[in-house]
Design a protein around this motif. Sequence first.
Motif, PDB file in Angstrom:
ATOM      1  N   UNK A  70       0.832  -1.194   0.000  1.00 10.45           N
ATOM      2  CA  UNK A  70       0.000   0.000   0.000  1.00 10.45           C
ATOM      3  C   UNK A  70       0.866   1.243   0.000  1.00 10.45           C
ATOM      4  N   UNK A  71       0.646   2.114  -0.985  1.00 11.35           N
ATOM      5  CA  UNK A  71       1.321   3.405  -1.076  1.00 11.35           C
ATOM      6  C   UNK A  71       0.237   4.468  -0.916  1.00 11.35           C
ATOM      7  N   UNK A  72       0.325   5.294   0.114  1.00 11.40           N
ATOM      8  CA  UNK A  72      -0.762   6.198   0.476  1.00 11.40           C
ATOM      9  C   UNK A  72      -1.180   7.137  -0.654  1.00 11.40           C
ATOM     10  N   UNK A  73      -0.248   7.619  -1.452  1.00 11.75           N
ATOM     11  CA  UNK A  73      -0.589   8.585  -2.501  1.00 11.75           C
ATOM     12  C   UNK A  73      -0.932   7.935  -3.835  1.00 11.75           C
ATOM     13  N   UNK A 283      -8.148   2.825  -4.331  1.00  9.58           N
ATOM     14  CA  UNK A 283      -6.813   2.265  -4.130  1.00  9.58           C
ATOM     15  C   UNK A 283      -6.399   1.212  -5.152  1.00  9.58           C
ATOM     16  N   UNK A 284      -7.333   0.758  -5.989  1.00 12.52           N
ATOM     17  CA  UNK A 284      -6.983  -0.236  -6.998  1.00 12.52           C
ATOM     18  C   UNK A 284      -7.237  -1.658  -6.521  1.00 12.52           C
ATOM     19  N   UNK A 334     -11.299  -6.892   4.916  1.00 16.84           N
ATOM     20  CA  UNK A 334     -11.128  -5.445   4.741  1.00 16.84           C
ATOM     21  C   UNK A 334     -10.399  -4.830   5.926  1.00 16.84           C
ATOM     22  N   UNK A 335     -10.756  -5.248   7.123  1.00 15.82           N
ATOM     23  CA  UNK A 335     -10.156  -4.664   8.328  1.00 15.82           C
ATOM     24  C   UNK A 335      -8.667  -4.953   8.438  1.00 15.82           C
ATOM     25  N   UNK A 336      -8.220  -6.010   7.763  1.00 21.19           N
ATOM     26  CA  UNK A 336      -6.799  -6.378   7.840  1.00 21.19           C
ATOM     27  C   UNK A 336      -5.939  -5.611   6.830  1.00 21.19           C
ATOM     28  N   UNK A 337      -6.569  -4.849   5.955  1.00 19.73           N
ATOM     29  CA  UNK A 337      -5.813  -4.174   4.898  1.00 19.73           C
ATOM     30  C   UNK A 337      -5.264  -2.829   5.362  1.00 19.73           C
ATOM     31  N   UNK A 338      -4.061  -2.516   4.903  1.00 15.29           N
ATOM     32  CA  UNK A 338      -3.375  -1.300   5.342  1.00 15.29           C
ATOM     33  C   UNK A 338      -4.159  -0.039   4.994  1.00 15.29           C
TER      34      UNK A 338
END
Length: 388
Positions: A70-73, A283-284, A334-338
């Motif tokens: 996961x890349x925030x931007x 986020x893709x 879903x809850x486990x995803x960054x």
Amino acid sequence: MADQFLEVDKLRDTLRESLEMDDKRQEDISRQDVLTRIERVIQTIVISVSKGEAPVLRLMNRCNWSNVRFHESVGLVVRKADVPVTTLRCDCPLSATRFALILKLLSVIYKLVQSDSYATKRDIYYNDPQLFGSQKNLDSVLDDISCMLKVPRRSLHVVRACFATSKGLISGDLCYLEEDGTKVDCSSSSTAVPVSSNVNGIRNIVSAAKFILIVEKDATFQRLLSDDFCTRLSPCIIITGKGVPDVNSRLMVRKLWDTLHVPVFALVDADPYGIEIMCIYKYGSRAMAFEAHSLTVPSVLWLGLLPSDIQRYRVPEETLIPFSQADESKLNSLRSRDYISCQPAWEREIETMQRLKQKAEIQSLASIAPHFLTRVYLPNKLRYGGWI
């Protein structure tokens, strides 16, 4: 009505200032770069054959969570190191066909890029339908090649058929020209326009839209059209991918965001699958992580239906749907995803959903009043900033 977009206007100004300060865009890979990368793959195969060894191709498993980060931007992007791969051997019955398909397509792509010409997927498929088996299979192999070469699909010079229709629909304050010069006007209040099958070729985009609204379901999208949502709350643009969006719908949202620099909101069901669909736009997905830069809009905001809205608006109990085991599993995933854990407001909404053990479709708001969605819920959310 002059101040109906008060909070949206503030958000739009903030967004534009941010984009002006950091206007990074992914450049198209040069033709020579694509040719060089194909040559390296072929060279590896030739070397193996010269040594009397069975050639192999190594592909990233595009459906494996361990292959993305996961890349925030940007969203979900491919990891650059320590990525598990799938090995295709030409001497293995289970992978020989896939191996042959990739080599065949690499040969076609090389010739297309070298001559700076293009071919449709349909053209390639019907050149040897027995080999490819189906157009869906061809599409999957193209994604594998794009990922293997680390180049966007558009750089492979293989395009969708000019007469192919996209899954998504779009309507609102928007006009543009297709690559062939055809003018498209999306401003009709009663009908929607299919999303372009060649989004990258769109030019001369003209719009005064203050925001873009992504709508999860076609049924809700049609309701917005029938209630003249875009006319009464204009200027705006609404778009739907009819559930899980196709690539063209995602490309269109990204294209409009890049061009217009306006807020993008999501209207989805208050259930785990609605949240996941919203996250695909924002986020893709794992399978298309190698093209995240052209497919994601990390600034997408969750406008509704929020799980907390179920209690806030006193949605009638008889319209709510009990959680299934599949819903529980999806919510835990879903809850486990960054990208969820980095957003406290989203986490709180998901916790609310898990506590209620119930889900609600957008259509449930009609049980409060027939036009509650378009005349109360959405206008108030947009006016007072009811998004997260």
